[in-house]
Design an enzyme around this catalytic site. Sequence first.
Site, PDB file in Angstrom:
ATOM      1  N   HIS A  86       0.880  -1.264  -0.173  1.00 33.12           N
ATOM      2  CA  HIS A  86       0.165   0.097   0.102  1.00 33.12           C
ATOM      3  C   HIS A  86       1.031   1.419  -0.055  1.00 33.12           C
ATOM      4  O   HIS A  86       0.614   2.174  -0.945  1.00 33.12           O
ATOM      5  CB  HIS A  86      -1.014   0.025   1.098  1.00 33.12           C
ATOM      6  CG  HIS A  86      -1.793   0.964   1.584  1.00 33.12           C
ATOM      7  ND1 HIS A  86      -2.944   1.112   1.199  1.00 33.12           N
ATOM      8  CD2 HIS A  86      -1.348   2.636   1.598  1.00 33.12           C
ATOM      9  CE1 HIS A  86      -3.416   2.292   1.848  1.00 33.12           C
ATOM     10  NE2 HIS A  86      -2.477   3.152   1.727  1.00 33.12           N
ATOM     11  N   GLU A  87       1.787   1.247   0.945  1.00 30.36           N
ATOM     12  CA  GLU A  87       2.728   2.486   0.752  1.00 30.36           C
ATOM     13  C   GLU A  87       3.645   2.654  -0.287  1.00 30.36           C
ATOM     14  O   GLU A  87       4.034   3.732  -0.643  1.00 30.36           O
ATOM     15  CB  GLU A  87       3.433   2.416   2.319  1.00 30.36           C
ATOM     16  CG  GLU A  87       2.470   2.635   3.685  1.00 30.36           C
ATOM     17  CD  GLU A  87       1.633   3.660   3.603  1.00 30.36           C
ATOM     18  OE1 GLU A  87       1.866   4.579   3.022  1.00 30.36           O
ATOM     19  OE2 GLU A  87       0.442   3.574   4.326  1.00 30.36           O
ATOM     20  N   HIS A  90       1.936   4.296  -3.289  1.00 28.93           N
ATOM     21  CA  HIS A  90       1.968   5.468  -2.946  1.00 28.93           C
ATOM     22  C   HIS A  90       3.330   6.433  -3.500  1.00 28.93           C
ATOM     23  O   HIS A  90       3.462   7.371  -4.282  1.00 28.93           O
ATOM     24  CB  HIS A  90       2.075   6.174  -1.612  1.00 28.93           C
ATOM     25  CG  HIS A  90       0.437   6.117  -0.849  1.00 28.93           C
ATOM     26  ND1 HIS A  90      -0.772   6.685  -1.583  1.00 28.93           N
ATOM     27  CD2 HIS A  90       0.004   5.337  -0.004  1.00 28.93           C
ATOM     28  CE1 HIS A  90      -1.754   6.464  -0.943  1.00 28.93           C
ATOM     29  NE2 HIS A  90      -1.263   5.554   0.032  1.00 28.93           N
TER      30      HIS A  90
END
Length: 180
Positions: A86-87, A90
């Site tokens: 998820h990170e 980004h």
Amino acid sequence: MTALTELQARMIESVRISIDAANDYFNQSLVVPDVRFDLRGKSAGQARFEYGRAYGLVKKAKPVIRFNRLLMEENPLAFVNEVAPHEAAHVIANQLYGRNIKPHGPEWQMIMRSVLNVEPSVTHQFDISRASPKPYVYQCKCPGLTHSLSAIRHNRVQRQKSSYLCRKCSSRLDYTGQTA
């Protein structure tokens, strides 16, 4: 500097695997972010972009991913398989599309699904009771509904610098005098 734990090494490897997958998918050479384990509070992870300045010019952003060590240790598999990608997504989205995209917008979602093969989710469902100790309990006009505010927000209310509203009924939150 302290030695990395096995779980921290797995997290760093998971981030690197995500960046490598994006490099293959997009035929790019994306920067691998620095990974830190110093995030506190309710957030599981955070992607940041530290901008430096040299002679008045803005240098290229340095990506940094921060993880909540306490939540990570309580939820190791979810962190390796979901939070790290998820990170990383980004960081990938920022490097490919710039910083003017929505954090969980279509570019990020496409990276999660098509590149990293992870179903995108904006929030986690981890137990945050130890990560966010003693939240202050507030209530609104909704029957049986309570809200937990952090010490920072509670202190703002007490000093009459801020007030907060319920997202359901739009009434002001009032302190119950209790902590969770």
